[in-house]
Design a protein around this motif. Structure first.
Motif, PDB file in Angstrom:
ATOM      1  N   ASP A  45       0.727  -1.305   0.009  1.00 14.37           N
ATOM      2  CA  ASP A  45       0.029   0.092   0.007  1.00 14.37           C
ATOM      3  C   ASP A  45       1.012   1.330   0.120  1.00 14.37           C
ATOM      4  OD1 ASP A  45      -1.970  -1.659   0.116  1.00 14.37           O
ATOM      5  OD2 ASP A  45      -2.400  -1.504   2.142  1.00 14.37           O
ATOM      6  N   SER A 353     -11.236   4.004  -0.307  1.00 15.33           N
ATOM      7  CA  SER A 353     -11.467   2.626  -0.149  1.00 15.33           C
ATOM      8  C   SER A 353     -10.072   1.853  -0.205  1.00 15.33           C
ATOM      9  CB  SER A 353     -12.466   2.083  -0.810  1.00 15.33           C
ATOM     10  OG  SER A 353     -12.115   2.330  -2.245  1.00 15.33           O
ATOM     11  N   ASP A 354      -9.890   1.203  -1.195  1.00 13.33           N
ATOM     12  CA  ASP A 354      -8.580   0.254  -1.281  1.00 13.33           C
ATOM     13  C   ASP A 354      -7.493   0.841  -2.390  1.00 13.33           C
ATOM     14  OD1 ASP A 354     -10.333  -0.176  -3.421  1.00 13.33           O
ATOM     15  OD2 ASP A 354      -9.796  -2.402  -3.517  1.00 13.33           O
ATOM     16  N   LYS A 381     -20.327  -0.296   1.355  1.00 16.12           N
ATOM     17  CA  LYS A 381     -19.773  -0.497   2.796  1.00 16.12           C
ATOM     18  C   LYS A 381     -19.659  -2.218   2.861  1.00 16.12           C
ATOM     19  CE  LYS A 381     -24.671  -1.314   4.513  1.00 16.12           C
ATOM     20  NZ  LYS A 381     -25.508  -1.466   3.452  1.00 16.12           N
ATOM     21  N   ALA A 384     -15.823  -5.169   2.681  1.00 15.80           N
ATOM     22  CA  ALA A 384     -14.782  -4.810   3.738  1.00 15.80           C
ATOM     23  C   ALA A 384     -13.712  -5.194   3.575  1.00 15.80           C
ATOM     24  CB  ALA A 384     -15.470  -5.970   4.934  1.00 15.80           C
ATOM     25  N   ASN A 387     -12.175  -2.063   2.059  1.00 14.80           N
ATOM     26  CA  ASN A 387     -12.513  -1.067   2.946  1.00 14.80           C
ATOM     27  C   ASN A 387     -13.505   0.052   2.703  1.00 14.80           C
ATOM     28  OD1 ASN A 387     -11.820   1.064   4.935  1.00 14.80           O
ATOM     29  ND2 ASN A 387     -10.576   2.028   3.942  1.00 14.80           N
TER      30      ASN A 387
END
Ligand code: DGT
Ligand code: CA
Ligand code: CA
Ligand code: ZN
Length: 580
Positions: A45, A353-354, A381, A384, A387
């Motif tokens: 990341d 988010s990702d 949402k 998961a 994210n």
């Protein structure tokens, strides 16, 4: 530069992920395994170049990276490997790590078959499946074993074929290297890559030069070459390492200028297309081969491709159309979509988010590419693991993107989301939230193994939602890794046509979803396509060209694609479905 930086980060992350897998197979304690997984995730990341970070002494400051891990990262950056990783591999049966490549086989299952059935490789595993021993193990069942059997099949069928996104940059690098060789006048990439195929068997390069042996010699001694398979007067074959460590074969042929067009035509293929073309030549009493088009001894064409098609009275179709899928029946040539027709990207992710870059950085990068608009479409949402944004976070995101938009004048940010289509076919967000977005992508990310009726029904109900403009990666396939859902594509296409809903051609080279055939079916039924990248980083905006190649294989024209529209027209198009 960004791509290269990212590559090192990816390599380090993947080695740490493998260490965690190997430790888990060995039955190490969970906290130890997880600490390596955490490092893998952190490095993956990371938005900074890891080599730079290590030079600045910033490794140990990374979240979840202790002193020992920092040293191991350093070890990888200096030596290209990590001794502990090598030791772990050496300490277990050589065929065992390969089992992890099978879809459905995680480290726990690998450990299980190893310890209880003494399975040490794929062949053992196949036997244990056939004998029923695997399914009889505690915690296993017929269904999960069936899935693993399919995973083995998939892996074996795909062995050897390289995804377009790994093959293309490599082919360009090698073509450039050959262009720099003295005596080479021209280099073209031929074969399935020139046709934009989603996976590539081997690379085919064509060089125009006089002295074949010297040029082939230069080819087989390029620094990228790992092994020489053949080294002749006009042709060389070598193995080159792919970015992911596997090998790919590269063929290089040297031809004189008068034959270059004929050779380019011949080695571009496809074989099926070439067979038809040769038949057409022989019906006229002529002969077509890689040296030219001949009437007896008389050369009719051969220096350029177009000349051959013209002489034969056949439409000069683009390489992507040469698959004997009806191209010989064309009466007029309609121009296919090109990269330069694209005015914006309608599917991308941010750090909300990702993704690895925030909305502002993504928008700036899109602006630098000359785009007119970009839709920010983070996960909803229920995603998961990605994210996904809970409802209150999504409301705040809408505000945030709207105000960010005021900072830009050359590009418009569309407020969007990638909303999950849940297992029961309902949308992950309520309608009022979807209505507040400018652009909604609806995608399946779960329960992909449901029956044909179920998965088709889910997509159909998403299409019926007035706020859904686009169905994202409709079949959810991952090339060489996951089969498409068992979808009734005709039903999906006809519902999309009826409701004015677009279908995605996701340009990520792992997806290319819809595929070329489906995209062609959709366009022929009057359905509009969005070609977008699903970028999770700035570098991934570059994947657009893989989507364009696939679209061209599906005979897509610019007018079939919504993100070739200027923004006011795109907005109008979106509004039409919403006002029905
Ligand atoms: P690939 O490498 O499996 O992804 O697919 P291609 O299409 O690149 O196939 P390849 O590398 O075996 O050959 C390149 C081109 O050369 C192929 O598309 C057409 C031509 N070619 C090769 N073998 C034959 C053949 O036996 N007959 C004809 N007509 N053409 C051939
Ligand atoms: Ca090839
Ligand atoms: Ca070849
Ligand atoms: Zn997405």
């Amino acid at each position: 530069m960004a791509i290269l930086a990212n590559m090192k980060n990816k390599e380090v992350a993947s080695v740490f992920g493998e260490i965690a897998d190997l430790l888990e197979i060995n039955g190490e304690q969970a906290f130890r395994v997880n600490s390596y997984r955490r490092v893998a995730r952190t490095v993956k990341d990371l938005t900074k170049d890891i080599e730079e970070l290590s030079r600045d002494g910033g490794l140990a400051a990374l979240q979840g990276v202790g002193k020992a891990s920092a040293e191991r990262i350093q070890e990888y950056l200096t030596t290209g490997k990590i001794a502990m990783h090598q030791d772990l591999m050496a300490a277990m049966p050589a065929g065992l790590p390969a089992l992890l490549k099978i879809s459905g086989m995680g480290p726990k299952k690998v450990a299980l078959v190893w310890k209880s059935l003494n399975v040490t490789g794929i062949e053992d595993l196949k036997r244990a499946i056939a004998s029923g021993e695997f399914a009889a193990l505690k915690g296993m069942g017929a269904k999960s074993v069936e899935q693993i059997a399919k995973g083995i099949e998939l892996l074996e069928n795909s062995a050897g074929r390289t995804p377009l996104g790994l093959a293309w940059p490599l082919a360009e690098e090698l073509a450039d290297a050959m262009r720099a060789v003295k005596g080479v006048r021209r280099v073209e990439i031929a074969g399935s890559l020139r046709r934009g195929a989603e996976t590539i068997g081997d690379l085919d390069l064509l060089c125009e030069a006089d002295d074949g042996a010297i040029i082939v010699g230069a080819f087989t001694t390029l620094p990228q070459v790992k092994r020489v398979l053949a080294n002749g007067d006009t042709k060389g074959s070598v193995l080159v390492e792919r970015r992911d460590g596997a090998d790919i074969q590269v063929d290089c042929r040297v031809v004189p200028g008068e034959s270059f067009g004929a050779a380019l035509q011949y080695f571009t293929g496809s074989k099926e297309h070439n067979v038809r073309l040769r038949e057409i030549a022989s019906k006229k009493g002529w002969k077509l081969n890689e040296w030219g088009l001949f009437d007896g001894d008389k050369r009719l064409a051969g220096t350029d491709e177009a000349g051959i098609y013209e002489k034969l009275g056949v439409p000069f179709v683009s390489p992507e159309q040469r698959e004997d899928r009806g191209e010989f029946d064309l009466r007029e040539i309609e121009p296919l979509i090109e990269l330069s027709d694209i005015r914006g990207d309608l599917h991308c992710h941010t750090t909300a988010s990702d993704g690895t870059a925030d909305a502002e950085a993504m928008a700036r990068a899109a602006c630098d590419r000359g785009y007119e608009y970009i839709a920010i479409t983070d996960h909803s949402k229920s995603s998961a693991v990605a994210n996904g944004l809970a409802i209150d976070r999504m409301w705040r995101q809408i505000e945030m993107v709207r105000s960010l938009n005021k900072k830009f004048d050359k590009i418009t940010l569309l407020v969007g989301c990638e909303c999950d289509i849940l297992a029961d076919g309902s949308m992950d967000y309520p309608d009022n939230l979807l209505a507040a977005c400018d652009f909604v992508v609806a995608s399946v990310h779960s329960a992909m193994k449901q029956s044909r009726d179920k998965v088709t029904g889910r997509i159909l109900s998403a299409i019926e939602n007035p706020y859904v403009t686009l169905v994202g990666h409709p079949t959810t396939r991952l090339i060489n890794r996951r089969e498409p859902m068992d979808l009734d594509m005709e039903a999906v296409i006809s519902k999309a046509a009826e409701t004015q809903t677009a279908l995605e051609l996701n340009s990520s080279w792992q997806r290319l979803d819809l595929c070329d055939r489906h995209v062609r079916m959709a366009v022929e039924a009057g359905v509009k396509i969005a070609i977008d990248t699903d970028a999770h980083s700035i570098a991934q905006f570059d994947q657009m060209r893989y989507g364009i190649a696939t679209a061209r294989r599906g005979w897509v024209r610019a007018k079939d694609v919504i993100n070739t529209l200027h923004l006011p027209l795109l907005r109008k198009w979106i509004a039409k479905k919403r006002s029905r």
